[in-house]
Design an enzyme around this catalytic site. Structure first.
Site, PDB file in Angstrom:
ATOM      1  N   GLY A  89       0.791  -1.211   0.000  1.00  0.00           N
ATOM      2  CA  GLY A  89       0.000   0.000   0.000  1.00  0.00           C
ATOM      3  C   GLY A  89       0.825   1.263   0.000  1.00  0.00           C
ATOM      4  O   GLY A  89       2.032   1.256  -0.253  1.00  0.00           O
ATOM      5  N   THR A  90       0.143   2.355   0.281  1.00  0.00           N
ATOM      6  CA  THR A  90       0.792   3.662   0.376  1.00  0.00           C
ATOM      7  C   THR A  90       0.478   4.262   1.738  1.00  0.00           C
ATOM      8  O   THR A  90      -0.454   3.834   2.428  1.00  0.00           O
ATOM      9  CB  THR A  90       0.307   4.613  -0.727  1.00  0.00           C
ATOM     10  N   ASP A 202       2.883  10.637   0.112  1.00  0.00           N
ATOM     11  CA  ASP A 202       2.849  12.056   0.457  1.00  0.00           C
ATOM     12  C   ASP A 202       3.482  12.240   1.822  1.00  0.00           C
ATOM     13  O   ASP A 202       3.656  11.266   2.579  1.00  0.00           O
ATOM     14  CB  ASP A 202       1.414  12.596   0.449  1.00  0.00           C
TER      15      ASP A 202
END
Length: 235
Positions: A89-90, A202
């Site tokens: 995932g992120t 991010d």
């Protein structure tokens, strides 16, 4: 077949990579797996089984968030007998030095989710220690830099509490996601093995952010590490 997965018995491998974004699951299957077959299209939550380095693996989209993750994990474990789950995932970094594209191996996951408490009284359920050790060894062999440490899994992407990450950041938490704590809690509860690998998409502290296409597809280092580790575990 279960309520949300239309796979026939035996169509899903005992080792599954899960991705919040079903298009990431599709990208992995189409670019990394050989002889990939789509076994699920219900709600467009795509799932595939194929081969990597000759080892049979599955990859399944789960959607965003702890409740959606719990739904698919339950059916994978109880209806299809999955024994090993790896999240690919992120996350949003909450340490300013973490750059976009950094790879994180999550050792444990703090959470603000009441749903996780249904499966774990622990404030931060942990990764499978053997999988975490093997992932670090594999990263060194592949020359992939990794950060190893805790995540914070939240129920709310947007929150009125603008200071909610100050305490976990001060305690050394590396980043924030919306799934890993439930993965670790359910894995411990049901006696399966689990690990989360994440790419920093991010940085909440610095404001740096990657475009949507990068979050879906441009996670090459993380995916190489995950697939190589998965092939070793499946052999």
């Amino acid at each position: 077949m279960s309520l949300h997965l239309e796979a026939s018995p035996g169509a899903i491998a005992p080792l599954v990579l899960i991705a919040g974004d079903p298009l990431r699951a599709k990208h992995i299957a189409e670019t990394q797996l050989e002889r990939a077959v789509c076994y699920n299209r219900i709600r467009h939550m795509l799932g595939y089984t194929g081969y990597y380095r000759g080892q049979r693996l599955s990859v399944q989209g789960t959607g965003i968030g702890i409740p959606s993750t719990a739904l698919y994990l339950h059916e994978l474990i109880h209806e299809y007998g999955v024994k090993v789950v790896m999240r690919v995932g992120t996350c949003g970094a909450i340490q300013p030095e973490l750059e976009l594209g950094s790879v994180i191996i999550s050792s444990r996951a703090l959470t603000d989710s009441a749903a996780v408490r249904a499966f774990s009284p622990a404030t931060s359920p942990i990764a499978d220690p053997d999988m975490m050790s093997l992932a670090q060894q594999k990263a060194r062999l592949l020359n992939i830099p990794v950060e190893v440490g805790p995540l914070f899994s939240t129920d709310l992407f947007y929150s009125p509490d603008t200071a909610r990450y100050q305490k976990p950041a001060a305690e050394g938490v590396l980043g924030v996601d919306m799934e890993t704590a439930m993965l670790y809690a359910m894995a411990s509860y049901y006696g399966i093995r689990a690990l989360a690998l994440l790419t920093v998409s991010d940085n909440i502290i610095t404001g740096a952010t990657a475009p949507a296409v990068a979050r879906e597809k441009h996670n090459e280092a993380m995916m190489q590490l995950a697939l190589e580790l998965a092939a070793d575990l499946a052999s």
